[in-house]
Design a protein around this motif. Structure first.
Motif, PDB file in Angstrom:
ATOM      1  N   ALA A  95       0.950  -7.983  -5.193  1.00 10.02           N
ATOM      2  CA  ALA A  95       0.267  -8.383  -3.968  1.00 10.02           C
ATOM      3  C   ALA A  95       0.111  -7.171  -3.059  1.00 10.02           C
ATOM      4  CB  ALA A  95       1.043  -9.486  -3.249  1.00 10.02           C
ATOM      5  N   ARG A  96      -0.792  -7.251  -2.128  1.00 13.01           N
ATOM      6  CA  ARG A  96      -1.029  -6.152  -1.185  1.00 13.01           C
ATOM      7  C   ARG A  96       0.271  -5.773  -0.468  1.00 13.01           C
ATOM      8  NH1 ARG A  96      -5.131  -3.799   1.991  1.00 13.01           N
ATOM      9  NH2 ARG A  96      -4.379  -3.155   4.052  1.00 13.01           N
ATOM     10  N   GLY A  97       0.623  -4.504  -0.544  1.00 11.77           N
ATOM     11  CA  GLY A  97       1.769  -4.006   0.201  1.00 11.77           C
ATOM     12  C   GLY A  97       3.103  -4.139  -0.494  1.00 11.77           C
ATOM     13  N   CYS A  98       3.145  -4.692  -1.723  1.00 11.91           N
ATOM     14  CA  CYS A  98       4.460  -4.882  -2.364  1.00 11.91           C
ATOM     15  C   CYS A  98       5.084  -3.548  -2.759  1.00 11.91           C
ATOM     16  CB  CYS A  98       4.358  -5.821  -3.554  1.00 11.91           C
ATOM     17  SG  CYS A  98       3.236  -5.299  -4.863  1.00 11.91           S
ATOM     18  N   ARG A  99       4.326  -2.587  -3.211  1.00 13.18           N
ATOM     19  CA  ARG A  99       4.611  -1.166  -3.422  1.00 13.18           C
ATOM     20  C   ARG A  99       5.877  -0.812  -4.212  1.00 13.18           C
ATOM     21  NH1 ARG A  99       6.565   2.638   1.533  1.00 13.18           N
ATOM     22  NH2 ARG A  99       8.703   1.894   1.654  1.00 13.18           N
ATOM     23  N   GLY A 100       6.520  -1.780  -4.850  1.00 16.26           N
ATOM     24  CA  GLY A 100       7.743  -1.479  -5.584  1.00 16.26           C
ATOM     25  C   GLY A 100       7.555  -0.485  -6.708  1.00 16.26           C
ATOM     26  N   CYS A 101       6.366  -0.442  -7.307  1.00 11.92           N
ATOM     27  CA  CYS A 101       6.105   0.484  -8.422  1.00 11.92           C
ATOM     28  C   CYS A 101       5.451   1.775  -7.956  1.00 11.92           C
ATOM     29  CB  CYS A 101       5.212  -0.191  -9.459  1.00 11.92           C
ATOM     30  SG  CYS A 101       3.558  -0.588  -8.860  1.00 11.92           S
ATOM     31  N   ASP A 110      -4.770  13.492   2.874  1.00 12.89           N
ATOM     32  CA  ASP A 110      -4.781  14.863   2.388  1.00 12.89           C
ATOM     33  C   ASP A 110      -3.500  15.587   2.801  1.00 12.89           C
ATOM     34  OD1 ASP A 110      -5.690  17.107   1.139  1.00 12.89           O
ATOM     35  OD2 ASP A 110      -7.210  17.606   2.623  1.00 12.89           O
ATOM     36  N   ALA A 111      -3.085  15.400   4.050  1.00 10.71           N
ATOM     37  CA  ALA A 111      -1.851  16.022   4.535  1.00 10.71           C
ATOM     38  C   ALA A 111      -0.639  15.460   3.809  1.00 10.71           C
ATOM     39  CB  ALA A 111      -1.716  15.809   6.043  1.00 10.71           C
ATOM     40  N   SER A 112      -0.631  14.148   3.606  1.00 13.74           N
ATOM     41  CA  SER A 112       0.466  13.507   2.890  1.00 13.74           C
ATOM     42  C   SER A 112       0.532  13.994   1.449  1.00 13.74           C
ATOM     43  CB  SER A 112       0.293  11.984   2.930  1.00 13.74           C
ATOM     44  OG  SER A 112       1.344  11.329   2.279  1.00 13.74           O
ATOM     45  N   LEU A 113      -0.623  14.244   0.854  1.00 11.61           N
ATOM     46  CA  LEU A 113      -0.683  14.754  -0.518  1.00 11.61           C
ATOM     47  C   LEU A 113       0.013  16.111  -0.619  1.00 11.61           C
ATOM     48  CD1 LEU A 113      -1.788  14.750  -3.445  1.00 11.61           C
ATOM     49  CD2 LEU A 113      -3.913  15.721  -2.529  1.00 11.61           C
ATOM     50  N   PHE A 153      -0.901   8.141  -1.058  1.00 13.56           N
ATOM     51  CA  PHE A 153      -2.128   7.454  -0.671  1.00 13.56           C
ATOM     52  C   PHE A 153      -1.885   6.037  -0.151  1.00 13.56           C
ATOM     53  CE2 PHE A 153      -3.378  10.175  -4.445  1.00 13.56           C
ATOM     54  CZ  PHE A 153      -3.615  11.290  -3.658  1.00 13.56           C
ATOM     55  N   LEU A 154      -0.621   5.683   0.065  1.00 15.73           N
ATOM     56  CA  LEU A 154      -0.316   4.378   0.637  1.00 15.73           C
ATOM     57  C   LEU A 154      -0.633   4.365   2.130  1.00 15.73           C
ATOM     58  CD1 LEU A 154       3.151   3.492  -0.971  1.00 15.73           C
ATOM     59  CD2 LEU A 154       0.884   2.712  -1.677  1.00 15.73           C
ATOM     60  N   THR A 155      -1.014   3.196   2.613  1.00 15.57           N
ATOM     61  CA  THR A 155      -1.214   3.022   4.048  1.00 15.57           C
ATOM     62  C   THR A 155       0.126   2.697   4.709  1.00 15.57           C
ATOM     63  OG1 THR A 155      -1.687   0.661   3.765  1.00 15.57           O
ATOM     64  CG2 THR A 155      -3.558   2.180   3.661  1.00 15.57           C
ATOM     65  N   GLU A 156       0.129   2.603   6.024  1.00 15.48           N
ATOM     66  CA  GLU A 156       1.376   2.350   6.751  1.00 15.48           C
ATOM     67  C   GLU A 156       2.006   1.015   6.373  1.00 15.48           C
ATOM     68  OE1 GLU A 156       0.794   2.746  10.913  1.00 15.48           O
ATOM     69  OE2 GLU A 156       0.427   4.911  10.845  1.00 15.48           O
ATOM     70  N   ASP A 157       1.203   0.045   5.974  1.00 16.50           N
ATOM     71  CA  ASP A 157       1.747  -1.261   5.581  1.00 16.50           C
ATOM     72  C   ASP A 157       2.057  -1.343   4.090  1.00 16.50           C
ATOM     73  OD1 ASP A 157      -0.821  -1.323   4.608  1.00 16.50           O
ATOM     74  OD2 ASP A 157      -1.367  -3.241   5.516  1.00 16.50           O
ATOM     75  N   GLY A 158       2.045  -0.207   3.402  1.00 16.27           N
ATOM     76  CA  GLY A 158       2.421  -0.177   1.992  1.00 16.27           C
ATOM     77  C   GLY A 158       1.316  -0.534   1.027  1.00 16.27           C
TER      78      GLY A 158
END
Length: 249
Positions: free
Chosen positions: A48-54, A78-81, A114-119
């Motif tokens: 699901a959107r934002g689960c980000r466990g993987c 780009d900076a985060s990269l 490349f994740l957003t603030e909400d994962g």
């Protein structure tokens, strides 16, 4: 003459990116059909959107996929990269083998840049096949677990509950979608190899970085030697990071 060469290369990349876009569409359609059948049979996918466990796994991809992603990055991504790749550089000397590299990637390099603030995935439409194909048949909490830390009884309970007809055992991720993704990665690699005589695969973030910071796509047609020089200049010639294939003959 130089301008003609540039235009030829630009046209070749445009063709490969168009091919990749069609592959993404085909994969997504096949995935929807598989999910429909799985759901009708009583199965459930927990992604699901934002689960980000993987999303702190080391993701491998083709260079064509990285090029597509590099074109849509925001300044913040780009900076985060750059920060992500620097952590990877610092971790790499500790990785004596592939197993330790994969574990240290999760623990020390961390989440996808490349994740957003909400994962959520910030490049969702351009994400690589490795990400598209990783579908979890278990609660997403399991996607964040380091199984090397589990008690043997916990691990046994987990494994005994897996549907071996569906998952890529001993993981809880769907086998069919991963198999299809691997086929399409191989096709994208083949097309690049036939077009330029060389093809690159490897760590997705590293490949995106090489395009953004070093313009790798501009030198691939100059041959394997020039590509190897660029990888060395960038400090990315490690086999865990980038693999270079050369057209036979």
């Amino acid at each position: 003459m130089e301008n003609e060469v540039f235009q030829d290369r630009r046209s070749a990349w445009a063709g490969l990116k168009a091919d990749l876009g069609r592959q993404h569409g085909q994969f997504d359609q096949s995935c929807r059909e598989w999910l429909g059948r799985y759901s009708d049979a009583g199965g459930r996918i927990w992604c699901a959107r934002g689960c980000r466990g993987c999303c702190n796994l080391a993701v491998n991809a083709t260079f064509s996929e990285a090029l597509l992603a590099a074109e849509v990055l925001t300044a913040a991504q780009d900076a985060s990269l750059g920060e992500h790749v620097e952590r990877l550089r610092q971790m790499l000397p500790e990785a004596g083998d592939l197993k330790s590299y994969l574990r240290l990637h999760r623990r020390k390099v961390g989440f996808c840049p490349f994740l957003t603030e909400d994962g959520a995935c910030g490049i969702y439409a351009s994400r690589p096949f490795s990400c598209r194909s990783l579908l979890s048949t278990r609660n997403s909490d399991w996607c964040a677990v380091d199984f090397g830390d589990l008690h043997p009884l916990e691990k046994q309970a987990f494994l005994s509950g897996l549907d071996r007809e569906v998952v890529a055992y001993p993981t809880h991720y769907v086998a069919a979608t991963q198999g299809l993704g691997a086929q399409m990665e191989a096709e994208a690699t083949r097309r690049m190899l036939e077009t330029f005589g060389v093809a690159l695969t490897g760590n997705f973030a590293v490949l995106v970085y090489l395009e953004k910071k070093h313009g790798l796509s501009r030198v691939v047609a100059d041959g394997a030697g020039r590509v190897e020089e660029l990888l060395a200049e960038a400090g990315m010639e490690h086999p865990f990071l980038v693999s270079l294939k050369v057209f036979p003959g």
